[in-house]
Design an enzyme around this catalytic site. Sequence first.
Site, PDB file in Angstrom:
ATOM      1  CG  ASP A 407      -2.206   1.078   1.112  1.00 62.00           C
ATOM      2  OD1 ASP A 407      -2.061   1.387   0.145  1.00 62.00           O
ATOM      3  OD2 ASP A 407      -2.680   1.291   2.364  1.00 62.00           O
ATOM      4  CD  GLU A 410       0.078   5.302  -3.880  1.00 71.55           C
ATOM      5  OE1 GLU A 410      -0.367   5.563  -3.443  1.00 71.55           O
ATOM      6  OE2 GLU A 410      -0.925   4.482  -4.091  1.00 71.55           O
ATOM      7  CG  ASP A 485      -8.384   4.782   0.704  1.00 71.06           C
ATOM      8  OD1 ASP A 485      -7.535   3.642   0.333  1.00 71.06           O
ATOM      9  OD2 ASP A 485      -6.954   5.101   1.060  1.00 71.06           O
TER      10      ASP A 485
HETATM   11  C1  GLC Z   1      -4.483   3.778   3.074  1.00 71.60           C
HETATM   12  C2  GLC Z   1      -5.441   1.785   1.778  1.00 71.60           C
HETATM   13  C3  GLC Z   1      -6.045   1.294   2.695  1.00 71.60           C
HETATM   14  C4  GLC Z   1      -5.545   0.884   3.520  1.00 71.60           C
HETATM   15  C5  GLC Z   1      -4.702   2.391   5.060  1.00 71.60           C
HETATM   16  C6  GLC Z   1      -3.914   1.613   6.304  1.00 71.60           C
HETATM   17  O1  GLC Z   1      -5.875   4.500   2.836  1.00 71.60           O
HETATM   18  O2  GLC Z   1      -5.272   2.641   0.627  1.00 71.60           O
HETATM   19  O3  GLC Z   1      -6.609  -0.012   1.579  1.00 71.60           O
HETATM   20  O4  GLC Z   1      -6.469   0.630   5.254  1.00 71.60           O
HETATM   21  O5  GLC Z   1      -4.415   3.589   4.355  1.00 71.60           O
HETATM   22  O6  GLC Z   1      -3.274   1.178   6.092  1.00 71.60           O
END
Ligand code: GLC
Length: 801
Positions: A407, A410, A485
Amino acid sequence: MIVNTELEQKGNLFPSEIINYYKDVDKLYFTTKNNVVLKVTVVRDSVIRFRYATTGKFEKDFSYGVTIHASTGYNKLRVTENETHYIITTSKLVCLVEKLSLQVSLYDAIDNKLINEDEIGFHWEESYEFGGDIVKMSKVCQKAESYYGLGDKPVDVNLKGKRFENWATDSYAFGKNTDPIYKAIPFYTAIQDNKSYGVFFDNTFKTHFDFSHERRNVTSFWAQGGEMNYYFIYGPKMEDVVKNYTDLTGKPHALPPLWALGFHQCKWSYYPESNVKKVTNTFRDLKIPCDAIYLDIDYMDGFRCFTWDKKYFPDPKRMVTELEDDGFKTVVIIDPGIKIDLEYDVFKEALDKDYFCKRADGPYIKGKVWPGECYFPDFTRPEVRDWWSGLFQELIEDIGVKGVWNDMNEPAVMDVPNKSFPDDVRHDFDGNPCSHRKAHNIYGTQMARATYHGLKKYAYPKRPFVITRSAYSGAQRYTSTWMGDNVATWEHLAIANNQAQRMAMSGFSFAGSDIGGFAEQPQGELFARWIQLGVFHAFCRVHSSRDHGAQEPWVFGEEITDIVRKFVELRYQLLPYLYTSFWKYINDGTPILKSLVLYDQEDEATHYRSDEFIYGEQILVCPIQEPNAKGRRMYIPRGKWYNFWTDELVEGGKELWVDADLDIMPIFIKEGTVLPKYPVQQFVGEMKFDEITLDVYYKNGQETSKLYDDAHDGYDYKKGRFSLRTFKVTGKKKELIIQQHKRGEFNANYTKFNIVFHNLPFAITSIQIDNAAIKLENINTAETQAITIDKEFTELHLFGN
Ligand code: GLC
């Protein structure tokens, strides 16, 4: 700074006339008087690469996007010239390069019709701010031309009239039309005059695409640096364009383990261990199939990657083993930000080895993410990727985690206006040192790649499973993905539908949304409708944010729980169909989801359809995207289709109203299909079964279906231990013949097929299996007509009157 293609002559520079041409096997070089070089590479008969240098010299040829496994070679290459043009001819394409302007036009080699032509064509602007060029390409938008693809853009399927930017961006609660979001996939397909082609602009700088937005008759793309370097991919079938693009940028290196195609449950975050178990136990108690449970950032010790919070998870290995015994694979999150903490061995080691990204003047780039201040590994360095891969040994080999979720790659940085690194950060770019301007869009892909190699190594002999948020073209080789998200709204349900279709059309089929929405909380009805759609996405996971309440299938009351169970069960029944579609995808790049335009481009009514799609080859799906619906109007593509729920046969090529109360979503099966179904299991591999079902949908005519199978994990399938069954159905007025052809050495555990006939227009009077008559008692003629036979039959012949 001029960043668009508008003819502001003052900034733009143009190639002048060609003064030199030479050919080196598959490469043709055209040099202009003002020292522009166009290098044309004939990759395949239908794939031509165009590269432009403005100073007479090309950069080193290096691409993260194009795979070394891409097919090359052509049947024909002839170059001729006339007074005005050089003419390059392959067996599929004729490419004209104009001597005076370097402008290019492309024609179909068979019917000589125009496919695509430069408007201004290549031009550029010197970048006073950064050095180098802003490289631009403009093309004529032909009559009724439409555009598709471009990865995760949250817009309707057809991109015409819109302008986009590719710059991977953390986009919490993005909305319809937010641009850019997490991914940068600079590839689009277009169609005009029933000819489809694609353009892959392989440039990792910030890229822009304008599909007749600024000027009605012009489509253009440009980048803030690097080279004008694009591949022109000709169909004329859109499906072939997508297949060729996927061949160029790569198919997944391996099939996913079958469990990864099951249902996944996620939440930010399930902790402590007792809560994780509560969730998994409830799945089993309520008999809702599920294969994977996710641990979000709270499993870690202070959000330090590769650590565990021992208060919440005192014995991770025991827990992971117990979950596995109950049929749950554990997937954990790993982010790129490494907490600055000299006591933390991952940080210390990377610091000692000098693996973190630095700013131009030397200091490390420091950014705030979940753990507080972090440094970030430079995943564009091969030795850093190797180190990163090695970090997974304990998690995977020892603790038994089966999948990793990457995650924030980017890369996302908190509390800074641009949400990421500053432009000047340095990257190795695999031996081509550069700034973040060039490396930003591939950072996430290189992280996922390093993760993939770690899992591949330590999960061996099982298959790895990785999921990423950010991606550039080619990331599909290593990882699955989700859309980031999203929000629990009806609009987002439609966005998820379009994104999954668009990703599949962009070579990335292993994709899905956060079912139910990440931000905010859905009502039961929205959740149910989203599950109905989500079970038809290759990646199927419920996920929701920390602050917005529970989102397990059972929190919306019994009616919704039952609907969720019904659809998740359907997903598990259709696993052999999905697995076969996945096999086709990794075998020849066939996208697992097909927007209707890709399915039937000849029918212009499909060019602007966004809601309906084909799942695999033979299932038509159309989600319900609004509240209180009792059904909806939808477009049925040409041909005849069976309503999955009622077996009613409808003729396509038109819009229809289709009933769909809350427990139904419109699903149609193409006539003639042989649809394989497993019995419902609570998780993949739960049951050993002796037979599987083949639903045969009668057709007066012929249709072919396939069923791929193997051990569902491991690599034996690469050595021939797979089975590929082809079923050819031939229906006549009073006969139905199913011929089976089998290839491959794998022998599944089950021995029989329960063949269920839908809509036979005759009463069965006799049956032959492999030319021998069998007794009719064998067949249940009450409600359904079905017969159970040995799975190795070669021909089943029904006669009727
Ligand atoms: C980011 C991710 C999400 C995750 C969060 C905490 O917002 O996109 O999927 O739950 O981080 O790790």
